[in-house]
Design an enzyme around this catalytic site. Structure first.
Site, PDB file in Angstrom:
ATOM      1  N   HIS A  56       3.737   6.174  -6.985  1.00 30.25           N
ATOM      2  CA  HIS A  56       2.929   7.249  -7.566  1.00 30.25           C
ATOM      3  C   HIS A  56       3.707   8.567  -7.483  1.00 30.25           C
ATOM      4  CE1 HIS A  56      -1.399   9.146  -7.755  1.00 30.25           C
ATOM      5  NE2 HIS A  56      -0.664   9.456  -8.796  1.00 30.25           N
ATOM      6  N   HIS A 112       0.835  -1.210   0.000  1.00 24.19           N
ATOM      7  CA  HIS A 112       0.000   0.000   0.000  1.00 24.19           C
ATOM      8  C   HIS A 112       0.868   1.259   0.000  1.00 24.19           C
ATOM      9  CE1 HIS A 112      -3.678   2.305   1.355  1.00 24.19           C
ATOM     10  NE2 HIS A 112      -2.727   3.124   1.771  1.00 24.19           N
ATOM     11  N   GLU A 113       1.782   1.338   0.955  1.00 21.32           N
ATOM     12  CA  GLU A 113       2.644   2.518   1.028  1.00 21.32           C
ATOM     13  C   GLU A 113       3.597   2.577  -0.162  1.00 21.32           C
ATOM     14  OE1 GLU A 113       1.702   4.650   2.980  1.00 21.32           O
ATOM     15  OE2 GLU A 113       0.527   3.445   4.395  1.00 21.32           O
ATOM     16  N   HIS A 133       1.815   4.359  -2.948  1.00 17.13           N
ATOM     17  CA  HIS A 133       1.913   5.817  -2.796  1.00 17.13           C
ATOM     18  C   HIS A 133       3.290   6.314  -3.260  1.00 17.13           C
ATOM     19  CE1 HIS A 133      -1.847   6.573  -0.830  1.00 17.13           C
ATOM     20  NE2 HIS A 133      -1.570   5.877   0.262  1.00 17.13           N
TER      21      HIS A 133
END
Length: 602
Positions: free
Chosen positions: A399, A392-393, A396
């Site tokens: 991205h 998940h991190e 980020h």
């Protein structure tokens, strides 16, 4: 970590800590950059009253603004990372405090900039924007000008800004009431391991307890305390809602919802479509609660039964390095360049891996224009959820990496509306991989139940919250003031609608509305629901597609802040103005519920 001892920060091996040298090699370099801000502040102030004189003046001012904001972002990020890695360390605390003060002082000094920019005649500013020299600022300027219809005179803007601190009173008072004044008053709960103090932080843990008596006692004591303060909390929430409506009316928006969505150019129908589509798909949620009741062997399902894991966690031992390799394999549909860069970062200085004394709990990604997109973790090899957290991190951070490397500084920062897509996209791929490679039926049941609960919490539950916010704001906008009773009525009706006929509520179940801090930041939570809907659609599109579908997704990652979120997601392959992505996500949820029922033989 090899044992259960939590080390001091100074005893953590450098290989387990993030390497902040991509920001600054040492504290002295940080000090040197911080000292540049007062000079740059004076430079930008020299343009006050002169922005409209010529394109050259505006361009020069923008370059100074860019230089200052880049330094401030870097200075603050370095200090913040130092502080969060050990909040007991006075150096990090001092650095973060001084960085925050510098940012506040600079922001105050340049408060003239936007009103003056917006006062430039449209014909003049639009012609300047098209000049080649403005290429790195064009989108920034266009997004600033987007607010022109709702920007007031300089005097009026100053009055609104003076209200800024007072506008936070309801939120601040609510936080102090629930986290400080009330937090020592909940009492204790008797568990098989002895008495456990009931606090804001232990409430969720105790609701996860397999002992139903513990869950019931926790629920009743917790909401019993909220019941004592219900009128005070209702008054605080009324203050927050009235502030939202005041700001919207002062600027000329037709509603507080329009005011909240306007900045990102999100049409109101996106918000309303989300609620309408979820309503149509409530039977699948109600079916899940029926499965839960039967799986738990209960005659009736009560509100305190829905948060305990349906399938007990399986024992795992996944060392950090192995978790990185799971990410590499699970995220393979995104290509070798993506996985190599992410995994290299996770192993070589992007991530602060494990817990240490004084370190902030949880996890986050902190990407900036200068430096690596750092990740704070508190990784534990015995928690399979921590593999999801890493991915998940990492979503980020990647991205941020693609945004930085494909946009000038003033255009790179993406919105929260988009941020949750890249992270939950990665979680989707992790689930697909772990489920496919699971070696036991027990693991499959656990993964499936956990994934269903995650979708439920992010899509259904956040939509219910979003609907509550809409109803409370529209109620006040229609002339009906907020009271504790009508808040409980609204939330109680939503509980019955969303949880369905299987659920039995307590007399004070509607007080759940009074414990959600997100409600003091109105019209925010819907982004979680739209984010997971978009990510599920895109994950299926990329894994079932070919090179074009993957390239489309990378166009989204590379967009940064160069487009409005609806546009960037449309380029990726999902149209959030339609109900299709939300419907597709809810169809997948229904399929997962059916699959779980079969695995549990219910």
């Amino acid at each position: 970590m090899k044992n259960n001892t939590i080390p001091e920060r100074k005893d953590v091996p450098s290989s387990d800590k993030w390497n902040l040298s991509s920001l600054y090699n040492n504290d002295q370099e940080w000090e040197d950059d911080l000292k540049k801000i007062p000079t740059l502040t004076q430079k930008i102030l020299s343009f006050k009253g002169r922005l409209s004189e010529s394109a050259e003046n505006l361009l020069s001012a923008l370059k100074v603004l860019e230089e200052a904001e880049l330094i401030l972002e870097t200075v603050y990020n370095y200090a913040s990372l130092q502080h969060t890695s050990d909040e007991s360390d006075s150096v990090g605390k001092d650095h973060e405090g001084r960085a925050a003060m510098a940012y506040t002082e600079f922001s105050t000094a340049v408060s003239f900039f936007d009103p003056e920019l917006l006062s430039i005649p449209d014909e003049k500013i639009n012609a300047w924007i098209e000049e080649k020299d403005f290429a790195d600022y064009k989108i920034y300027l266009q997004k600033s000008l987007h607010f022109k219809p709702y920007t007031l005179s300089e005097k009026e803007e100053r009055i609104l800004s003076l209200n800024g601190q007072a506008a936070q009173t309801a939120d601040n008072a609510y936080s102090l009431l629930t986290n400080v004044d009330m937090n020592g008053e909940f009492g204790t709960i008797q568990t098989k391991d002895g008495e456990e103090q009931l606090t804001e932080s232990t409430y969720v843990m105790l609701l996860h307890n397999q002992d139903r008596n513990v869950r019931q006692a926790t629920y009743k004591k917790y909401y019993g305390k909220f019941q004592q303060y219900e009128n005070t909390i209702a008054a605080l929430y009324a203050g927050s809602v009235n502030q939202d409506i005041f700001k919207a009316k002062a600027r000329g928006y037709k509603s507080s919802l329009e005011s909240a969505l306007y900045g990102n150019k999100v049409p109101e129908k996106v918000y309303r479509n989300l609620i309408e589509t979820v309503h149509k798909n409530l039977p699948a949620l109600h079916k899940y609660y029926e499965i839960r009741r039967k799986a738990m062997g209960l005659d009736e399902l009560r509100h305190y039964d829905v948060y305990v894991p349906l399938v007990k966690s399986v024992e795992v031992n996944i060392p950090y390095e192995e978790s990185v390799e799971i990410c590499r394999k699970a995220l393979a549909p995104l290509g070798k360049e993506y996985t190599d860069r992410l995994c290299s970062g996770l192993l070589n200085g992007w991530a602060d891996r494990y817990e240490n004394k004084g370190k902030r709990s949880g996890a986050f990604s902190s990407g900036t224009y200068k430096g690596d997109p750092y990740i704070l973790l508190n990784y534990k090899p015995n928690l399979i959820r921590d593999v999801y957290t890493m991915a998940h991190e990492g979503g980020h951070s990647m991205h941020s990496w693609y945004s930085v490397h494909n946009n000038p500084f003033m255009h790179y920062n993406y919105t929260i509306f988009e941020a949750e897509v890249a992270s939950t996209f990665n979680e989707e791929l992790i689930f697909k991989y772990l489920y496919k490679t699971a070696e036991s039926e027990e693991m499959k049941r656990y993964l499936l139940a956990d994934h269903i609960d995650n979708i439920l919490a992010t899509l259904y539950r956040q939509t219910m919250f979003a609907e509550y916010e809409l109803k409370t704001h529209e109620m006040v906008e229609s002339g009906i003031p907020i009271t504790a009773e009508n808040l409980k009525q609204i939330y109680g009706d939503l509980l019955k609608l969303y949880f369905g006929p299987e659920m039995h509520f307590e007399e004070n179940s509607a007080l759940e509305a009074f414990r959600i801090p997100h409600f003091y930041n109105a019209f925010y939570v819907y982004k979680y629901a739209t984010g997971i809907s978009a990510s599920m659609a895109l994950a299926n599109r990329v894994t079932n597609g070919g090179e074009k579908e993957r390239d489309d997704y990378f166009k989204f990652l590379k967009s940064g802040g160069s487009r409005y979120p609806i546009e960037s997601l449309r380029i990726a392959g999902v149209d959030m103005e339609s109900s299709e992505p939300v419907q597709a996500a809810l169809n997948e949820f229904a399929d997962l519920v059916d699959k779980l029922g079969k695995l549990l033989k219910i």
